[in-house]
Every structure is written in C-alpha cells, then in structure tokens.
Design a protein around this motif. Structure first.
Motif, PDB file in Angstrom:
ATOM      1  N   TRP A 219      36.473  44.763  42.637  1.00 45.89           N
ATOM      2  CA  TRP A 219      36.042  43.366  42.551  1.00 45.89           C
ATOM      3  C   TRP A 219      34.594  43.305  42.088  1.00 45.89           C
ATOM      4  CZ3 TRP A 219      38.871  39.049  43.141  1.00 45.89           C
ATOM      5  CH2 TRP A 219      40.053  39.103  43.886  1.00 45.89           C
ATOM      6  N   ASP A 220      34.288  42.306  41.273  1.00 49.54           N
ATOM      7  CA  ASP A 220      32.903  41.953  40.956  1.00 49.54           C
ATOM      8  C   ASP A 220      32.694  40.501  41.350  1.00 49.54           C
ATOM      9  OD1 ASP A 220      31.198  43.872  39.966  1.00 49.54           O
ATOM     10  OD2 ASP A 220      31.784  43.606  37.862  1.00 49.54           O
ATOM     11  N   GLU A 221      31.651  40.242  42.145  1.00 53.27           N
ATOM     12  CA  GLU A 221      31.234  38.851  42.369  1.00 53.27           C
ATOM     13  C   GLU A 221      30.430  38.433  41.144  1.00 53.27           C
ATOM     14  OE1 GLU A 221      28.965  36.059  45.672  1.00 53.27           O
ATOM     15  OE2 GLU A 221      28.895  38.242  45.885  1.00 53.27           O
ATOM     16  N   LEU A 222      30.697  37.241  40.625  1.00 51.44           N
ATOM     17  CA  LEU A 222      30.086  36.822  39.360  1.00 51.44           C
ATOM     18  C   LEU A 222      29.003  35.764  39.576  1.00 51.44           C
ATOM     19  CD1 LEU A 222      33.430  36.552  37.352  1.00 51.44           C
ATOM     20  CD2 LEU A 222      31.853  38.498  37.440  1.00 51.44           C
ATOM     21  N   LYS A 223      28.069  35.731  38.657  1.00 50.18           N
ATOM     22  CA  LYS A 223      26.942  34.789  38.784  1.00 50.18           C
ATOM     23  C   LYS A 223      27.383  33.331  38.647  1.00 50.18           C
ATOM     24  CE  LYS A 223      23.090  37.798  37.575  1.00 50.18           C
ATOM     25  NZ  LYS A 223      22.017  38.107  36.610  1.00 50.18           N
ATOM     26  N   ASN A 224      28.545  33.090  38.059  1.00 54.86           N
ATOM     27  CA  ASN A 224      29.023  31.705  37.915  1.00 54.86           C
ATOM     28  C   ASN A 224      29.736  31.213  39.181  1.00 54.86           C
ATOM     29  OD1 ASN A 224      31.516  32.976  37.890  1.00 54.86           O
ATOM     30  ND2 ASN A 224      32.182  32.140  35.924  1.00 54.86           N
ATOM     31  N   GLY A 225      29.701  32.040  40.258  1.00 54.91           N
ATOM     32  CA  GLY A 225      30.362  31.635  41.502  1.00 54.91           C
ATOM     33  C   GLY A 225      31.801  32.104  41.587  1.00 54.91           C
ATOM     34  N   GLY A 226      32.260  32.820  40.565  1.00 60.68           N
ATOM     35  CA  GLY A 226      33.638  33.299  40.552  1.00 60.68           C
ATOM     36  C   GLY A 226      33.743  34.766  40.946  1.00 60.68           C
ATOM     37  N   TRP A 227      34.942  35.320  40.758  1.00 57.77           N
ATOM     38  CA  TRP A 227      35.201  36.740  41.042  1.00 57.77           C
ATOM     39  C   TRP A 227      36.090  37.297  39.940  1.00 57.77           C
ATOM     40  CZ3 TRP A 227      33.469  39.861  45.060  1.00 57.77           C
ATOM     41  CH2 TRP A 227      32.801  39.207  46.116  1.00 57.77           C
ATOM     42  N   LEU A 228      35.924  38.584  39.683  1.00 58.25           N
ATOM     43  CA  LEU A 228      36.796  39.302  38.757  1.00 58.25           C
ATOM     44  C   LEU A 228      37.391  40.491  39.498  1.00 58.25           C
ATOM     45  CD1 LEU A 228      37.730  39.762  35.725  1.00 58.25           C
ATOM     46  CD2 LEU A 228      35.800  41.335  35.556  1.00 58.25           C
ATOM     47  N   LEU A 229      38.731  40.576  39.493  1.00 60.85           N
ATOM     48  CA  LEU A 229      39.430  41.756  40.016  1.00 60.85           C
ATOM     49  C   LEU A 229      40.033  42.468  38.814  1.00 60.85           C
ATOM     50  CD1 LEU A 229      40.918  43.369  42.388  1.00 60.85           C
ATOM     51  CD2 LEU A 229      42.846  41.901  41.890  1.00 60.85           C
ATOM     52  N   TRP A 230      39.768  43.759  38.688  1.00 57.50           N
ATOM     53  CA  TRP A 230      40.416  44.494  37.603  1.00 57.50           C
ATOM     54  C   TRP A 230      40.960  45.810  38.131  1.00 57.50           C
ATOM     55  CZ3 TRP A 230      35.328  44.781  38.615  1.00 57.50           C
ATOM     56  CH2 TRP A 230      34.642  45.979  38.413  1.00 57.50           C
ATOM     57  N   SER A 231      42.044  46.256  37.517  1.00 50.82           N
ATOM     58  CA  SER A 231      42.754  47.461  37.972  1.00 50.82           C
ATOM     59  C   SER A 231      43.207  48.257  36.766  1.00 50.82           C
ATOM     60  CB  SER A 231      44.007  47.083  38.776  1.00 50.82           C
ATOM     61  OG  SER A 231      43.717  46.151  39.777  1.00 50.82           O
ATOM     62  N   THR A 232      43.312  49.566  36.956  1.00 49.47           N
ATOM     63  CA  THR A 232      43.873  50.426  35.914  1.00 49.47           C
ATOM     64  C   THR A 232      44.439  51.675  36.578  1.00 49.47           C
ATOM     65  OG1 THR A 232      43.423  51.402  33.737  1.00 49.47           O
ATOM     66  CG2 THR A 232      41.727  51.724  35.406  1.00 49.47           C
ATOM     67  N   SER A 233      45.341  52.362  35.886  1.00 53.49           N
ATOM     68  CA  SER A 233      45.921  53.584  36.452  1.00 53.49           C
ATOM     69  C   SER A 233      44.892  54.705  36.480  1.00 53.49           C
ATOM     70  CB  SER A 233      47.106  54.044  35.604  1.00 53.49           C
ATOM     71  OG  SER A 233      48.214  53.204  35.821  1.00 53.49           O
ATOM     72  N   ILE A 234      45.080  55.614  37.430  1.00 51.71           N
ATOM     73  CA  ILE A 234      44.294  56.857  37.388  1.00 51.71           C
ATOM     74  C   ILE A 234      45.190  57.918  36.757  1.00 51.71           C
ATOM     75  CG2 ILE A 234      42.777  56.298  39.345  1.00 51.71           C
ATOM     76  CD1 ILE A 234      44.449  58.066  41.125  1.00 51.71           C
ATOM     77  N   PRO A 235      44.602  58.909  36.075  1.00 50.07           N
ATOM     78  CA  PRO A 235      45.429  59.930  35.405  1.00 50.07           C
ATOM     79  C   PRO A 235      46.384  60.604  36.399  1.00 50.07           C
ATOM     80  CG  PRO A 235      43.117  60.150  34.785  1.00 50.07           C
ATOM     81  CD  PRO A 235      43.158  59.150  35.895  1.00 50.07           C
ATOM     82  N   HIS A 236      47.617  60.853  35.951  1.00 44.73           N
ATOM     83  CA  HIS A 236      48.632  61.424  36.848  1.00 44.73           C
ATOM     84  C   HIS A 236      48.204  62.788  37.389  1.00 44.73           C
ATOM     85  CE1 HIS A 236      50.869  58.117  35.355  1.00 44.73           C
ATOM     86  NE2 HIS A 236      51.051  58.625  34.157  1.00 44.73           N
TER      87      HIS A 236
END
Length: 269
Positions: free
Chosen positions: A165-182
């Motif tokens: 998660w990143d808390e954003l300066k505009n008052g919002g949030w960003l959640l991002w996800s990705t796979s880790i190498p097998h």
C-alpha cells in the motif's frame, strides 16, 4: 525528479514506507510493478467512464484500445468492465488486462479497510477457492497466496505474490500486487496438480471525491494475469471469454459488499 513526475494523484506521502524490511530483490520487483500499475490506472482514468458510459463516450475508449467486457447491475449499481490488449507489457500478449472504474458512496478509508480483508475474497470471487496472507514485512507490505478452483478444462491454479500500500498525497491510497518468481526462496512448493499462475500486475486505486462528489470515492480495479501451464489456443480463448463475466461479476459483488458494510457517520446536531 522521478517522483514529481508522478504528480496528479499518485505521489506517495512517504515514498519508501512500504520498503521497510522487504528484501532488495522484491523491492526491485515491486518498484517496477508500481510504475506499471500507475501507468495503467492513469490510462484508465483518462479514457474510461465511471459506471455506465454515455453512448457518445464510446469512441473515446475504443480509440484508446479498450473493449467492453461486460456490464452487471442497474442504475447506480451498474458495474462495467473493459479490457485491452494494446498496452500489455512485452510478452504478455495472451490474456488482456481487465479494468473497471467505479464511484462508491463511501470514504476512502472504508474502501481500503475492505480491501485489507484479503481472506474474504472467495465470498465475492466465485473462482477463488482460498486467499491467504503470508509473511508481513511491515504493516504496508507482505506476501499472499490465492488459489483458484479447477473447472472443466482448467487445472487448479495458484498465484503467489507480494502486495503493498502507498498512502497518497491526494488523500487516496494505492494497492498494487505482483507475483514473486516461482523459484524465489520465499515461494514454497505448489500443491499437487496445481499450476502456477502469474499475476503480472493487479491493484486498487482509491481517490477521494471532490466538489459534487465529496463523501464518495473513485476506485479503479485492475487485473492482468498470465495463465501458466500449456493451454491449447481453444482453452486460452475459453478462459479469455470467461474473464469478462467472472471479473465483472466479482467486481460488482465486491462493490456491493463495500456499500453494505458502509455506515455513514451520523451528522452531529
């Protein structure tokens, strides 16, 4: 200088908050994934309508490479999803990116809190058998495992990844996800007859409403997977065709859950 270019909605309150205790190689993977998610969310916000688009808006999103996936619900509950192949990362040509833009009548923090209920995913995603969290590096970043049911021509599939998660300066949030190498040391052996599925990128962008939309938030949900395994062209096509129905219905049910759980603050007189 790189951060300033983020600007318009994606600049974090603290650029490195999510990195604490995260192994260097995973930090690198996540930094790349964040850039990818920001680029794709920004593209969706520029070209896609919220909820139900007006017919005259169609040329705008079609010329940007989007195709309609599916629509669920009616009136203000309408959930519409789109897909695109045109802007997929190199080598990820097989499955389109799926994306939906929603306006929800609740606070940013409420939507974030619902997103954090990771284990509840099977309650709104019919294809998900189990969703679980793994090691937490810090309160904003940790590992996860999602297992998806086998059906007809498809074996059971599993995604192992890292989410932040990143808390954003505009008052919002960003959640991002990705796979880790097998082959990563933090990725353990798969269950018998389960195929590793790659989450290229996925995430939620939550932005507080302004003006007439104060008290609401805009949410972009984005998903781009690689199926793994050796699917025939026919089976791959069957999966892609089912993606529209499954993704859109899941987002519709997720949004309904978000709204059902929302208790607006009662105004003090």
């Amino acid at each position: 200088a790189g951060m300033a270019a983020d600007g318009d909605g994606f600049e974090p309150v603290s650029a490195d908050a999510w990195r604490k205790n995260v192994p260097d190689d995973l930090q690198e993977i996540m930094a790349r994934a964040r850039g990818r998610v920001v680029e794709r969310v920004r593209h969706a916000l520029t070209h896609l309508p919220e909820g139900k688009p007006l017919p005259r808006g169609e040329s705008r999103w079609r010329s940007a490479g989007y195709r309609k996936l599916k629509t669920y619900g009616k009136n203000e509950d309408t959930t519409r999803a789109f897909c695109t192949w045109e802007h997929n990362a190199d080598g990820f040509k097989d499955v389109p990116e799926a994306v939906s833009v929603l306006r929800l009548p609740c606070s940013v923090e409420h939507v974030r809190e619902i997103c954090c209920r990771w284990e509840r995913r099977p309650s709104w995603d019919a294809n998900c058998e189990r969703a679980s969290r793994g090691q937490e590096f810090n309160p904003l970043c940790g590992l996860f495992e999602n297992v998806f049911k086998s059906r007809l021509m498809f074996s059971k599939r599993c995604t192992r990844g890292i989410t932040a998660w990143d808390e954003l300066k505009n008052g919002g949030w960003l959640l991002w996800s990705t796979s880790i190498p097998h082959e990563h040391s933090l990725s353990c052996a798969l269950e018998h007859r389960t195929i590793a599925m790659t989450l290229n990128v996925g995430g939620y962008y939550i932005e507080p409403g302004e003006g007439d939309n104060v008290g609401t938030c805009k949410v972009v949900v984005l998903l781009h997977v690689g199926l793994g395994g050796s699917l025939s062209k026919m089976n791959r096509l069957a999966y892609i065709l089912s993606l529209g129905k499954n993704f859109t219905k899941a987002i519709f049910l997720w949004a309904r859950w978000v709204k059902q759980e929302w208790t607006p603050a009662t105004p003090t007189t």
